[in-house]
Structure formats: structure tokens, C-alpha cells
Design a protein around this motif. Sequence first.
Motif, PDB file in Angstrom:
ATOM      1  N   UNK A 185       0.818  -1.207   0.000  1.00  0.00           N
ATOM      2  CA  UNK A 185       0.000   0.000   0.000  1.00  0.00           C
ATOM      3  C   UNK A 185       0.861   1.270   0.000  1.00  0.00           C
ATOM      4  N   UNK A 186       2.015   1.203   0.675  1.00  0.00           N
ATOM      5  CA  UNK A 186       2.911   2.356   0.745  1.00  0.00           C
ATOM      6  C   UNK A 186       3.953   2.358  -0.373  1.00  0.00           C
ATOM      7  N   UNK A 187       3.839   1.392  -1.279  1.00  0.00           N
ATOM      8  CA  UNK A 187       4.739   1.271  -2.428  1.00  0.00           C
ATOM      9  C   UNK A 187       6.208   1.182  -2.013  1.00  0.00           C
ATOM     10  N   UNK A 188       6.467   0.308  -1.043  1.00  0.00           N
ATOM     11  CA  UNK A 188       7.827   0.084  -0.579  1.00  0.00           C
ATOM     12  C   UNK A 188       8.448  -0.989  -1.466  1.00  0.00           C
ATOM     13  N   UNK A 189       9.459  -0.592  -2.215  1.00  0.00           N
ATOM     14  CA  UNK A 189      10.078  -1.513  -3.159  1.00  0.00           C
ATOM     15  C   UNK A 189      11.496  -1.900  -2.771  1.00  0.00           C
ATOM     16  N   UNK A 190      12.089  -1.186  -1.822  1.00  0.00           N
ATOM     17  CA  UNK A 190      13.441  -1.495  -1.376  1.00  0.00           C
ATOM     18  C   UNK A 190      13.582  -1.201   0.104  1.00  0.00           C
ATOM     19  N   UNK A 191      14.430  -1.983   0.763  1.00  0.00           N
ATOM     20  CA  UNK A 191      14.669  -1.805   2.189  1.00  0.00           C
ATOM     21  C   UNK A 191      16.167  -1.863   2.461  1.00  0.00           C
ATOM     22  N   UNK A 192      16.661  -1.282   3.538  1.00  0.00           N
ATOM     23  CA  UNK A 192      15.913  -0.521   4.528  1.00  0.00           C
ATOM     24  C   UNK A 192      15.407   0.801   3.945  1.00  0.00           C
ATOM     25  N   UNK A 193      14.262   1.205   4.439  1.00  0.00           N
ATOM     26  CA  UNK A 193      13.632   2.436   3.976  1.00  0.00           C
ATOM     27  C   UNK A 193      13.091   3.199   5.176  1.00  0.00           C
ATOM     28  N   UNK A 194      13.507   4.448   5.300  1.00  0.00           N
ATOM     29  CA  UNK A 194      12.961   5.330   6.327  1.00  0.00           C
ATOM     30  C   UNK A 194      11.871   6.177   5.696  1.00  0.00           C
ATOM     31  N   UNK A 195      10.722   6.247   6.373  1.00  0.00           N
ATOM     32  CA  UNK A 195       9.626   7.099   5.912  1.00  0.00           C
ATOM     33  C   UNK A 195       9.188   7.953   7.097  1.00  0.00           C
ATOM     34  N   UNK A 196       9.114   9.254   6.876  1.00  0.00           N
ATOM     35  CA  UNK A 196       8.701  10.193   7.909  1.00  0.00           C
ATOM     36  C   UNK A 196       7.270  10.637   7.630  1.00  0.00           C
ATOM     37  N   UNK A 197       6.406  10.493   8.638  1.00  0.00           N
ATOM     38  CA  UNK A 197       5.000  10.893   8.545  1.00  0.00           C
ATOM     39  C   UNK A 197       4.756  12.029   9.526  1.00  0.00           C
TER      40      UNK A 197
END
Length: 140
Positions: free
Chosen positions: A102-114
Motif C-alpha cells: 500500500x505504501x509502495x515500498x520496493x526497497x529496504x531498509x527504507x525510512x519514511x517520515x510521517x
Amino acid sequence: MHVVCPSCDALNRLPPERLASRPKCGACGAPLFQGKPVALDAARFRRHRDRGDLPLLVDFWASWCGPCRAMAPQFEAAAAALEPEVRLAKVSTEEAPELAAALQITGIPLLVLFRGGREVARQAGLMPAARIEAWTRAHL
């Protein structure tokens, strides 16, 4: 302001000036800030993102990912430095694949700030604690 408890997910109202005074949850009595990332599943992630007033920095990771494991202590060090201004959390993409999609995460590690329930920035790749802190503060 509203702060979601990292232990029981209860919503706590707190004056902003009390954030640094080691507040405790009104429901379970646990500290609202523990100086470490909170492990969240998809439902808990949505509650923290949508109901809490604190900015939420999420490390999306997986147990099989070497860079993710290498970044874990760096992210934990950043949590100690950024709380109580920011809530840091970890979400396993293995345990929450529907959320990752749903968040379209295609690679990790990934930091996302909300902030305010909306994504404001994302950064892929391994980062040291000081860079995580600087990147986060730059986007607040």
C-alpha cells in the motif's frame, strides 16, 4: 497533543511542554517515551500514524536483509536522540506485506517520515545515527 502509548496503544492527551517530563500512559502506566523504536504491525502502525500528533519516523525492514540488520543499532541510537520530539518505529515488511504494498515500498531498509498522518519524506539505504537524526530534523 495526542500521544499513542508504545506499550498498549492507548491515546493520551498531553500538553506539549510535558513531553520531556517523562510522562506515563494514563491507561497502563508505561512510559510514553522509552528511547527506543517501537515495533509495529500494520494495525498499530495506522493507529500511531493517524491518531498521534508526534511525527512518526518508520524503518521498514526485513529479517533477511543484511543492511537492515546493520542499521538497527543506528536507528535505535537515533531514537534515543530524537524522542520525545519524534516517535520512531520499525515495521517488518515480511509481517506486513499488505502495508508495504500500500505504501509502495520496493526497497529496504527504507525510512519514511510521517507528519499529521501524511508522508513527508522517504530515504532508502543504510544510514548512521547522526545522519538519521539530521535527515529527520531537516524534514520536520
